[in-house]
Motif scaffolding. Structure first.
Motif, PDB file in Angstrom:
ATOM      1  N   VAL A 173      53.790  70.420 -42.362  1.00 32.10           N
ATOM      2  CA  VAL A 173      53.079  71.225 -43.348  1.00 32.10           C
ATOM      3  C   VAL A 173      51.595  70.892 -43.267  1.00 32.10           C
ATOM      4  O   VAL A 173      51.207  69.724 -43.376  1.00 32.10           O
ATOM      5  CB  VAL A 173      53.599  70.971 -44.778  1.00 32.10           C
ATOM      6  CG1 VAL A 173      52.773  71.751 -45.797  1.00 32.10           C
ATOM      7  CG2 VAL A 173      55.072  71.361 -44.881  1.00 32.10           C
ATOM      8  N   VAL A 174      50.786  71.929 -43.054  1.00 31.02           N
ATOM      9  CA  VAL A 174      49.333  71.771 -43.014  1.00 31.02           C
ATOM     10  C   VAL A 174      48.775  72.227 -44.354  1.00 31.02           C
ATOM     11  O   VAL A 174      48.855  73.398 -44.709  1.00 31.02           O
ATOM     12  CB  VAL A 174      48.711  72.587 -41.859  1.00 31.02           C
ATOM     13  CG1 VAL A 174      47.188  72.448 -41.860  1.00 31.02           C
ATOM     14  CG2 VAL A 174      49.289  72.136 -40.523  1.00 31.02           C
ATOM     15  N   LYS A 175      48.211  71.303 -45.110  1.00 29.52           N
ATOM     16  CA  LYS A 175      47.720  71.609 -46.444  1.00 29.52           C
ATOM     17  C   LYS A 175      46.292  72.156 -46.437  1.00 29.52           C
ATOM     18  O   LYS A 175      45.871  72.798 -47.399  1.00 29.52           O
ATOM     19  CB  LYS A 175      47.789  70.349 -47.318  1.00 29.52           C
ATOM     20  CG  LYS A 175      49.203  69.824 -47.518  1.00 29.52           C
ATOM     21  CD  LYS A 175      49.213  68.571 -48.382  1.00 29.52           C
ATOM     22  CE  LYS A 175      50.635  68.061 -48.575  1.00 29.52           C
ATOM     23  NZ  LYS A 175      50.672  66.821 -49.409  1.00 29.52           N
ATOM     24  N   GLU A 176      45.560  71.875 -45.374  1.00 29.23           N
ATOM     25  CA  GLU A 176      44.165  72.301 -45.317  1.00 29.23           C
ATOM     26  C   GLU A 176      44.076  73.807 -45.052  1.00 29.23           C
ATOM     27  O   GLU A 176      44.945  74.382 -44.396  1.00 29.23           O
ATOM     28  CB  GLU A 176      43.426  71.526 -44.227  1.00 29.23           C
ATOM     29  CG  GLU A 176      43.348  70.025 -44.463  1.00 29.23           C
ATOM     30  CD  GLU A 176      44.636  69.281 -44.101  1.00 29.23           C
ATOM     31  OE1 GLU A 176      44.755  68.084 -44.432  1.00 29.23           O
ATOM     32  OE2 GLU A 176      45.517  69.894 -43.470  1.00 29.23           O
ATOM     33  N   PRO A 225      39.913  69.002 -43.608  1.00 28.12           N
ATOM     34  CA  PRO A 225      39.883  68.940 -45.077  1.00 28.12           C
ATOM     35  C   PRO A 225      38.588  69.466 -45.674  1.00 28.12           C
ATOM     36  O   PRO A 225      38.536  69.752 -46.878  1.00 28.12           O
ATOM     37  CB  PRO A 225      40.063  67.446 -45.368  1.00 28.12           C
ATOM     38  CG  PRO A 225      39.537  66.763 -44.143  1.00 28.12           C
ATOM     39  CD  PRO A 225      39.893  67.665 -42.995  1.00 28.12           C
ATOM     40  N   ASN A 226      37.559  69.615 -44.857  1.00 28.66           N
ATOM     41  CA  ASN A 226      36.269  70.085 -45.348  1.00 28.66           C
ATOM     42  C   ASN A 226      36.024  71.568 -45.057  1.00 28.66           C
ATOM     43  O   ASN A 226      34.943  72.083 -45.345  1.00 28.66           O
ATOM     44  CB  ASN A 226      35.138  69.259 -44.724  1.00 28.66           C
ATOM     45  CG  ASN A 226      35.233  67.792 -45.094  1.00 28.66           C
ATOM     46  OD1 ASN A 226      35.431  67.448 -46.260  1.00 28.66           O
ATOM     47  ND2 ASN A 226      35.121  66.924 -44.102  1.00 28.66           N
ATOM     48  N   ARG A 227      37.025  72.233 -44.518  1.00 26.29           N
ATOM     49  CA  ARG A 227      36.813  73.627 -44.123  1.00 26.29           C
ATOM     50  C   ARG A 227      36.760  74.553 -45.340  1.00 26.29           C
ATOM     51  O   ARG A 227      37.520  74.397 -46.299  1.00 26.29           O
ATOM     52  CB  ARG A 227      37.926  74.091 -43.181  1.00 26.29           C
ATOM     53  CG  ARG A 227      37.696  75.520 -42.663  1.00 26.29           C
ATOM     54  CD  ARG A 227      38.718  75.936 -41.644  1.00 26.29           C
ATOM     55  NE  ARG A 227      38.467  77.295 -41.181  1.00 26.29           N
ATOM     56  CZ  ARG A 227      39.252  77.962 -40.340  1.00 26.29           C
ATOM     57  NH1 ARG A 227      40.340  77.384 -39.855  1.00 26.29           N
ATOM     58  NH2 ARG A 227      38.945  79.201 -39.976  1.00 26.29           N
ATOM     59  N   ASN A 274      37.671  76.379 -50.594  1.00 20.88           N
ATOM     60  CA  ASN A 274      38.041  75.131 -49.932  1.00 20.88           C
ATOM     61  C   ASN A 274      39.209  74.511 -50.700  1.00 20.88           C
ATOM     62  O   ASN A 274      39.826  75.172 -51.536  1.00 20.88           O
ATOM     63  CB  ASN A 274      36.828  74.194 -49.828  1.00 20.88           C
ATOM     64  CG  ASN A 274      36.191  73.915 -51.180  1.00 20.88           C
ATOM     65  OD1 ASN A 274      36.870  73.696 -52.183  1.00 20.88           O
ATOM     66  ND2 ASN A 274      34.855  73.912 -51.223  1.00 20.88           N
ATOM     67  N   LEU A 275      39.508  73.275 -50.442  1.00 22.36           N
ATOM     68  CA  LEU A 275      40.670  72.656 -51.076  1.00 22.36           C
ATOM     69  C   LEU A 275      40.510  72.497 -52.585  1.00 22.36           C
ATOM     70  O   LEU A 275      41.496  72.437 -53.320  1.00 22.36           O
ATOM     71  CB  LEU A 275      40.952  71.290 -50.447  1.00 22.36           C
ATOM     72  CG  LEU A 275      41.700  71.293 -49.103  1.00 22.36           C
ATOM     73  CD1 LEU A 275      41.792  69.887 -48.544  1.00 22.36           C
ATOM     74  CD2 LEU A 275      43.095  71.888 -49.254  1.00 22.36           C
TER      75      LEU A 275
END
Length: 510
Positions: free
Chosen positions: A343-346, A385-387, A439-440
């Motif tokens: 699972v990719v959370k970003e 994570p910063n995308r 973003n996140l």
């Protein structure tokens, strides 16, 4: 010229087996199958956390591959979203903002790259992506035919609810080939089961969960309004500080007299459609799993946008809507040798699929684009994570508004048509241009001529409290607005990579 279903079947069973179906020595490039049901929002699948829906095939598939939990489309209308997916470019680069400005023959696109590289490109379903001149350049063979049994309008013309898209139950069996989506899957399965030329690409853009809200027999009543009310409550209506369309859709579609139960019923039927879409996906997987194709075929599942499906007392979608239930779609990918259950959370943008597929196919991309490959994530890596990911919507010019588009005006000019109220809404209230940056942690929707939005996603996952302009968030909001300006400057146009000689050509002969 489009193939008829009969001729397409003939090609699958007769012509293609006669072609060379053996790969060239050393050609280990994967096949690609892309299942792309329309109007399917991520949060309505079991593998994305829905508390009671039955989507066993999507869930099992996610356990076999990688699920991207925050995949967002570039636009919440069919055509602009799809144009972005195949070009890797934002709306503002070449103006793909409307339903009838499609990818032109001179524009690079994913399917043309694949066909030029020796892939057999098979297209089964709706268009909303390529201009007619682009098809022969980009696709080997195509056939049209989508849909599933939906019943008939539950209301008579003139009654409140007529424009709600809610239909009656339908008695058509779920496995009937009269369901166009299933028929397209059947043709794709026949192609794969009859010694297909490899490598190949199958693009399956089905109707999916697109309204009207109705479903084949056994799926319409699979869930109830009470299930929705008690287990997956809808977002409430009339939330403060929302953009104008939140009230406009209710007003122009004459939905003001209905209570929560009505919209919970709409959502329950929508979920029934999703379960049928899942069942149909299972039929597709049967053509791959347990066959030699499983070892060399990558399967992608995604959609062009989501659907309100009763949330906020709204239905369908909106060209300037940046609500999470519209922008967030499934992105589930299984590749040979890939990580299972990852699972990719970003966050990612849906056009990243283009960069990923072309990288896997070892194709050198020769046009400027903004998609980012997620091949590494398919092998277990985390995302960035910063995308920040983006989506765009709305119109600026008179001709962009759909009721004034000659190609579509008929659907918006007749009061008995389901899109008549939306046309009236567009004409009278407008759809101001907007950009979403997410973003996140935070989400910004900037509308220079309308209601802007800002959400603290850590504390407001369902986006119910618009804090745009709140002093508490002044610093981060200011920074995201500044980042938006930089993003627009850096992506505002693209320079063609082909070069022209600066000298004069030879003069014409007389």
């Amino acid at each position: 010229m489009a193939l008829t279903a009969l001729f397409a079947t003939f090609l699958c069973l007769v012509v293609f087996p006669l072609a060379s179906s053996w790969r060239k020595p050393g050609d280990n490039r994967p096949n690609f199958v892309i299942y792309f049901p329309d109007e399917t929002r991520a949060e309505s699948l079991g593998c994305y956390g829905h508390p009671f829906i039955k989507t066993p095939n999507f869930d099992r598939f996610a356990a076999q591959g990688t699920l991207f939990s925050q995949a967002h489309v570039l636009h919440t209308q069919c055509a602009p979203s799809r144009c972005a997916i195949t070009t890797g470019r934002y709306m503002h680069v070449l103006g793909h903002r409307t339903q009838t400005h499609l990818v032109q023959a001179y524009e690079p696109n994913m399917f043309k790259y694949l066909k030029d590289a020796g892939y057999t490109v098979m297209w089964y379903g709706k268009n909303d992506m390529l201009s007619q001149d682009s098809f022969n350049l980009s696709v080997t063979n195509w056939t049209d035919g989508i849909g599933a049994a939906r019943g008939k309008n539950m209301f008579d013309y003139g009654e409140a609810g007529y424009y709600s898209f809610l239909n009656t139950p339908d008695d058509t069996p779920p496995d009937s080939q009269s369901n166009g989506d299933l028929h397209m899957i059947t043709l794709a399965s026949q192609f794969m089961s009859n010694n297909p030329p490899e490598p190949f690409v199958i693009w399956l853009p089905t109707k999916g969960a697109h309204p009207t809200y109705g479903a084949p027999k056994g799926y319409y009543d699979m869930y109830s309004a009470e299930d929705v009310h008690s287990k997956a409550p809808l977002r409430p209506a009339h939330v403060k500080n929302k953009p104008e369309y939140h009230e406009g859709i209710i007003k122009y579609r004459n939905l003001t007299s209905f209570n929560d139960t009505f919209f919970e019923t709409i959502n329950a039927v929508y979920l029934g459609i999703i379960s049928w879409v899942d069942w149909a996906f299972g039929q597709l997987l049967e053509s791959i799993d347990g066959t030699p194709l499983e070892k060399n075929t990558a399967v992608f599942v995604s959609s062009d946008h989501g659907d309100f499906a009763g949330d906020f007392h709204l239905v369908e979608k909106w060209p300037g809507g940046m609500d999470d239930i519209l922008t967030r779609v499934p992105m589930i990918v299984r590749i040979p040798g890939g990580t299972k259950g990852h699972v990719v959370k970003e966050p990612i943008n849906s056009f990243d699929m283009m960069a990923t597929i072309l990288e896997m196919a070892n194709i050198n991309v020769t046009h400027v684009h903004f998609a980012q490959s997620f091949v590494k994530q398919l092998h277990g890596a985390s995302g960035d994570p910063n995308r920040t990911v983006y989506s765009e919507g709305g119109y600026l010019y008179h001709r962009e508004i759909e009721p004034f588009d000659p190609e579509q005006s008929a659907a918006y000019s007749n009061p008995e048509k389901m899109y008549y109220p939306r046309g009236q809404d567009e004409i009278h209230d407008g759809i101001p241009r907007c950009i979403m940056a997410k973003n996140l942690n935070y989400k910004l929707v900037y509308r220079p001529r309308g209601v802007s939005e800002f959400y603290d996603l850590k504390n407001d996952e369902k986006e119910l409290t618009n804090v745009y302009g709140d002093e508490k968030y002044a610093t981060v909001q200011k920074q995201m607005l500044a980042d938006l300006l930089q993003w627009m400057l850096e992506t505002g146009d693209v320079t063609p990579l082909q070069e022209d000689p600066r000298g004069l050509p030879k003069p014409p002969k007389h």
